[in-house]
Design a protein around this motif. Structure first.
Motif, mmCIF file in Angstrom:
data_model
loop_
_atom_site.group_PDB
_atom_site.id
_atom_site.type_symbol
_atom_site.label_atom_id
_atom_site.label_comp_id
_atom_site.label_asym_id
_atom_site.label_seq_id
_atom_site.Cartn_x
_atom_site.Cartn_y
_atom_site.Cartn_z
ATOM 1 N N ALA A 54 7.534 -5.419 -24.492
ATOM 2 C CA ALA A 54 8.644 -4.766 -23.805
ATOM 3 C C ALA A 54 9.956 -5.108 -24.494
ATOM 4 C CB ALA A 54 8.689 -5.215 -22.348
ATOM 5 N N ARG A 55 10.049 -6.344 -24.996
ATOM 6 C CA ARG A 55 11.301 -6.744 -25.635
ATOM 7 C C ARG A 55 11.517 -6.031 -26.972
ATOM 8 N NH1 ARG A 55 15.033 -9.004 -27.271
ATOM 9 N NH2 ARG A 55 14.381 -9.816 -29.270
ATOM 10 N N ILE A 56 10.440 -5.884 -27.743
ATOM 11 C CA ILE A 56 10.650 -5.278 -29.058
ATOM 12 C C ILE A 56 10.388 -3.774 -29.042
ATOM 13 C CG2 ILE A 56 10.194 -7.414 -30.305
ATOM 14 C CD1 ILE A 56 7.448 -6.448 -30.929
ATOM 15 N N ALA A 57 10.085 -3.208 -27.875
ATOM 16 C CA ALA A 57 9.766 -1.778 -27.812
ATOM 17 C C ALA A 57 10.859 -0.867 -28.408
ATOM 18 C CB ALA A 57 9.464 -1.370 -26.373
ATOM 19 N N PRO A 58 12.156 -1.071 -28.068
ATOM 20 C CA PRO A 58 13.166 -0.169 -28.634
ATOM 21 C C PRO A 58 13.149 -0.191 -30.162
ATOM 22 C CG PRO A 58 14.139 -1.574 -26.949
ATOM 23 C CD PRO A 58 12.757 -2.085 -27.169
ATOM 24 N N GLY A 127 5.468 -0.717 -22.327
ATOM 25 C CA GLY A 127 6.004 -1.441 -21.181
ATOM 26 C C GLY A 127 7.512 -1.585 -21.196
ATOM 27 N N LEU A 128 8.191 -0.601 -21.779
ATOM 28 C CA LEU A 128 9.650 -0.625 -21.753
ATOM 29 C C LEU A 128 10.136 -0.512 -20.306
ATOM 30 C CD1 LEU A 128 12.152 -0.475 -23.761
ATOM 31 C CD2 LEU A 128 12.121 1.975 -23.317
ATOM 32 N N TYR A 133 14.366 4.567 -19.867
ATOM 33 C CA TYR A 133 13.752 5.802 -20.386
ATOM 34 C C TYR A 133 14.791 6.868 -20.700
ATOM 35 C CZ TYR A 133 8.983 4.325 -19.352
ATOM 36 O OH TYR A 133 7.796 3.684 -19.347
ATOM 37 N N GLY A 134 15.734 7.044 -19.763
ATOM 38 C CA GLY A 134 16.749 8.075 -19.955
ATOM 39 C C GLY A 134 17.541 7.850 -21.221
ATOM 40 N N ILE A 135 17.971 6.577 -21.413
ATOM 41 C CA ILE A 135 18.756 6.265 -22.611
ATOM 42 C C ILE A 135 17.905 6.433 -23.865
ATOM 43 C CG2 ILE A 135 19.975 4.416 -23.803
ATOM 44 C CD1 ILE A 135 21.579 5.556 -21.570
ATOM 45 N N LEU A 136 16.626 6.049 -23.768
ATOM 46 C CA LEU A 136 15.752 6.214 -24.931
ATOM 47 C C LEU A 136 15.694 7.686 -25.335
ATOM 48 C CD1 LEU A 136 13.630 5.088 -26.940
ATOM 49 C CD2 LEU A 136 11.905 5.714 -25.265
ATOM 50 N N LEU A 137 15.489 8.551 -24.355
ATOM 51 C CA LEU A 137 15.430 9.986 -24.646
ATOM 52 C C LEU A 137 16.743 10.470 -25.247
ATOM 53 C CD1 LEU A 137 13.529 11.494 -21.617
ATOM 54 C CD2 LEU A 137 12.808 11.338 -23.972
#
Lengths: 227, 244
Positions: A54-58, A127-128, A133-137
């Motif tokens: 989850a920490r390194i997902a971005p 597991g982000l 999610y919104g910001i990722l998109l």
């Protein structure tokens, strides 16, 4: 023969490129598959511990997006270069930067948009944090066009080379650094519950800067490659 | 001024003029380099915090300055190439790239050697180190692209475009790396907190900076002359040069 107006020419190239991509499904799927595969490799390599992932997902998602967009760059001008369509484009009465922009748009719709659609799924698998999610998109939506625009310059410079692949990555990846930094940190911020607006604003600034400068540089590079 | 510009733009003229300048540049470089080195390593006082190890600054900082300066020179040459199609600017651009890459590499190596006593490790992802590393990649990209294109006039224009694109991006990359760094790491040991540097330390630094500048011009002239001979090997002036 009737003359096309500029916007008609733009729409024509866009439609033509999209049609070619749709008739050629495997090329459409390859960057997407690559994106998913690279992300699959990370849990296998660093371990499946949920907190770590989850920490390194971005970072993982963005590095994978960078690589996948870079791999698909070559297709942007390759077939047109080989069958002479590109030459006709440069000879046409319309300003080349606008035509380049049409091709980049088509390329983004074919390679960038699928990443946008699949990234929430991958974010879930890694597991982000759900709030991010919104910001990722949003970062993928703003970031991938920048990658296509910057990449277009690199492709245009190396299109005449037989083995342009390695050199292309050497040219393009350093220029991708700012996008990577801001996009990954925006998602990072959002998953920590902080505001990601500064990063998003910076990315928008990058988008408009590359939107206004890159087509000209690409056109100049294409003219060089065709001379 | 334009006459001067045109004269330097002609290969045989450049070749002869640069040849006359070479010994002077070499001599000047030796004078500045030796005096700067002796002054920096022997006469300048030791730093009150870092002791003797700070003296690597006399190589590190001028090298880092040169690494950025040379990329700027390349970008200016790139504009000249695209606007006036000047052959000499192409040659200056591509001959500068390896020199700039070497200075960047030197700055990186001395930086990491300096980092060992100061930070306790050879490499930290410090903003300056990181953006210097990316600058090295940009240099290598220019060299690689030039090498990959066989037609050298075309290659010259390609690297001109690349150099300009890179120059637009350097401030952005530098700024974003700095921003990234301040976000990801807490305040690390800053190299020089002091608002100003004493003149006894500054003087050798300036001497070394001038020495590196002269070295650049000297090395550039040597490389440009070699490149000229190779490119113009079928022209009359080269033939005459070797017959006499």
């Amino acid at each position: 023969m009737k003359r096309l107006s500029l916007s008609q020419a733009f729409a024509f190239i866009l439609r033509r490129d999209l049609l070619i991509a749709l008739r050629n499904r495997s090329e459409l799927a390859n960057p997407l598959l690559f994106f998913v595969l690279v992300i699959t490799l990370f849990p296998l390599a660093v371990g499946a511990e949920p907190n770590l992932l989850a920490r390194i997902a971005p970072g993982i998602i963005w590095v994978a997006a960078l690589l996948s967009s870079m791999l698909s760059l070559d297709a942007m001008f390759r077939s047109d270069f080989e069958d002479g369509t590109l030459e006709q484009m440069l000879l046409s009465a319309h300003p080349v930067p606008v035509l380049v922009l049409a091709k980049v748009t088509a390329h983004w719709l074919v390679t960038g948009l699928p990443l946008l659609l699949i990234s929430p799924l991958l974010a879930m698998m890694l597991g982000l944090d759900e709030g991010a999610y919104g910001i990722l998109l949003l970062t993928v939506l703003i970031g991938t066009p920048i990658l296509s625009l910057i990449g277009a310059i690199g492709v245009a410079l190396t299109i005449g080379l037989r083995k342009g692949g390695i050199i292309l990555s050497l040219l393009v990846l350093p220029l991708y650094v700012p996008v990577l930094i801001f996009a990954a940190s925006a998602v990072d911020m959002a998953s920590g519950g902080l505001s990601a607006m500064p990063q998003i604003s910076m990315m928008l600034a990058f988008l408009f800067l590359s939107l206004s400068l890159s087509p000209w540089a690409t056109a100049a590079a294409l003219r060089m490659s065709m001379s | 001024m334009w006459k001067w510009f045109h004269q330097w733009g002609s290969p045989p003229h450049f070749y002869r003029r640069a040849g006359k300048w070479l010994p002077w540049l070499g001599g000047l470089f030796a004078v500045f380099f030796i005096s700067g080195l002796v002054d920096g390593l022997v006469f300048a006082p030791a730093d009150y915090q870092q002791g003797e190890s700070y003296r690597i600054i006399y190589v590190h900082v001028p090298a880092a300055w040169m690494s950025m300066f040379i990329y700027m020179v390349m970008a200016v040459c790139g504009i000249i190439v695209l606007v006036w199609r000047m052959k000499m600017a192409e040659i200056v651009l591509i001959s500068s790239a390896p020199i700039g890459a070497s200075f960047t590499f030197l700055a990186l190596v001395t930086g990491s050697l300096w980092g060992k006593p100061m930070w306790g490790t050879y490499w930290v992802w410090d903003a300056r180190l990181t953006s210097e590393l990316i600058l090295l990649f940009l240099y290598l990209g220019v060299i690689g692209l030039y090498g990959a294109i066989d037609e050298k006039r075309m290659a010259g224009r390609a690297v001109a475009i690349l150099a300009i694109v890179g120059a637009v991006n350097i401030p952005i990359i530098h700024f974003s790396v700095e921003w990234w760094n301040s976000l990801h790491q807490g305040p690390t040991v800053t190299k020089f907190d002091k608002p100003s540097i004493h003149w006894s330390m500054l003087l050798p630094l300036l001497l070394m900076a001038v020495a590196f500048q002269i070295y650049y011009v000297w090395a550039l002239f040597l490389k440009v002359r070699a490149e000229l001979l190779q490119r113009e090997r079928n022209s009359r002036w080269v033939e005459e040069l070797f017959r006499s």
